[in-house]
Design a protein around this motif. Sequence first.
Motif, PDB file in Angstrom:
ATOM      1  N   ARG A 186       5.524  82.200  79.804  1.00 49.44           N
ATOM      2  CA  ARG A 186       5.065  81.093  78.608  1.00 49.44           C
ATOM      3  C   ARG A 186       4.339  79.939  79.262  1.00 49.44           C
ATOM      4  N   TRP A 187       5.174  79.257  80.261  1.00 45.63           N
ATOM      5  CA  TRP A 187       4.340  78.133  80.651  1.00 45.63           C
ATOM      6  C   TRP A 187       3.200  78.283  81.338  1.00 45.63           C
ATOM      7  N   PHE A 188       2.928  79.816  81.995  1.00 48.86           N
ATOM      8  CA  PHE A 188       1.828  79.863  82.544  1.00 48.86           C
ATOM      9  C   PHE A 188       0.703  80.062  81.720  1.00 48.86           C
ATOM     10  N   ALA A 189       0.976  80.709  80.495  1.00 49.03           N
ATOM     11  CA  ALA A 189       0.108  81.139  79.409  1.00 49.03           C
ATOM     12  C   ALA A 189      -0.539  79.723  78.663  1.00 49.03           C
ATOM     13  N   ASN A 215       3.254  89.045  75.547  1.00 47.23           N
ATOM     14  CA  ASN A 215       3.222  89.513  76.962  1.00 47.23           C
ATOM     15  C   ASN A 215       3.845  88.434  77.874  1.00 47.23           C
ATOM     16  N   GLU A 216       4.604  87.479  77.634  1.00 50.86           N
ATOM     17  CA  GLU A 216       4.856  86.549  78.312  1.00 50.86           C
ATOM     18  C   GLU A 216       5.689  86.994  79.831  1.00 50.86           C
ATOM     19  N   LEU A 217       6.496  87.848  79.261  1.00 48.94           N
ATOM     20  CA  LEU A 217       7.462  88.509  80.507  1.00 48.94           C
ATOM     21  C   LEU A 217       6.453  89.286  81.346  1.00 48.94           C
ATOM     22  N   ALA A 218       5.478  89.969  81.087  1.00 46.87           N
ATOM     23  CA  ALA A 218       4.475  90.578  81.844  1.00 46.87           C
ATOM     24  C   ALA A 218       3.768  89.562  82.781  1.00 46.87           C
ATOM     25  N   ILE A 219       3.298  88.470  81.973  1.00 49.29           N
ATOM     26  CA  ILE A 219       2.557  87.289  82.539  1.00 49.29           C
ATOM     27  C   ILE A 219       3.446  86.552  83.681  1.00 49.29           C
ATOM     28  N   GLY A 220       4.767  86.325  83.449  1.00 47.87           N
ATOM     29  CA  GLY A 220       5.647  85.886  84.309  1.00 47.87           C
ATOM     30  C   GLY A 220       5.905  86.587  85.418  1.00 47.87           C
ATOM     31  N   TRP A 221       6.207  87.850  85.328  1.00 47.50           N
ATOM     32  CA  TRP A 221       6.328  88.880  86.683  1.00 47.50           C
ATOM     33  C   TRP A 221       5.017  88.738  87.285  1.00 47.50           C
ATOM     34  N   GLN A 244      11.839  75.684  73.555  1.00 48.12           N
ATOM     35  CA  GLN A 244      11.560  75.182  72.097  1.00 48.12           C
ATOM     36  C   GLN A 244       9.925  75.436  71.809  1.00 48.12           C
ATOM     37  N   THR A 245       9.236  75.837  73.101  1.00 47.02           N
ATOM     38  CA  THR A 245       7.585  76.087  72.728  1.00 47.02           C
ATOM     39  C   THR A 245       7.522  77.694  72.303  1.00 47.02           C
ATOM     40  N   PRO A 246       6.694  77.929  71.173  1.00 49.73           N
ATOM     41  CA  PRO A 246       6.543  79.038  70.525  1.00 49.73           C
ATOM     42  C   PRO A 246       6.145  80.039  71.679  1.00 49.73           C
ATOM     43  N   HIS A 296       6.011  70.647  78.730  1.00 45.65           N
ATOM     44  CA  HIS A 296       6.750  70.758  77.501  1.00 45.65           C
ATOM     45  C   HIS A 296       7.951  70.013  77.473  1.00 45.65           C
ATOM     46  N   ASP A 297       8.612  69.826  76.182  1.00 47.07           N
ATOM     47  CA  ASP A 297       9.720  68.942  76.050  1.00 47.07           C
ATOM     48  C   ASP A 297      10.888  69.774  76.715  1.00 47.07           C
ATOM     49  N   THR A 298      10.924  71.177  76.258  1.00 48.89           N
ATOM     50  CA  THR A 298      11.663  72.286  76.916  1.00 48.89           C
ATOM     51  C   THR A 298      10.963  73.447  76.503  1.00 48.89           C
TER      52      THR A 298
END
Length: 159
Positions: A42-45, A65-71, A59-61, A54-56
Amino acid sequence: MIETILRAIVIGIGATALLDLWALLLNRTLGQPMANWAVIGRWFAYLPRGRFMHDTIAQTPPVANELAIGWTMHYLVGILFAASLLAIWGPGWALAPTLLPALIVGVVTVGCGWFILQPGMGFGIAASRRPNPGQIRLMGLINHVVFGLGLYLTALLIR
């Protein structure tokens, strides 16, 4: 040049895979939580959208595919760190690897987590906003030493 790039890819993947096996071992034996690659994805996206801080991150929407992006980013960063090792010590290092340069890269790269990723996700510099920053820092350092060891061992395997 192509051979150096291929070596960086293989060494980076091997070192990152060793790090993942280490995390799995810690999880199974000590109950250490596994990394949440979805929120890292999510952070990378959000980076191309111009959002670095991000505040946290929780809490960011979420994004698709955020899991695939993370890996994917986890392994791409590992490859980038391996390429950095070869750029600094030269492509010849991969043909005659020594432990110290790999460990130096492992230890130095913990700074990316402490000073870029953790603050960007809202955890503060070196996890200073987390309830257990000392433990997180120590585990980050240990994990990056394992990654450095993985750089060395993978280079030994493919030389």
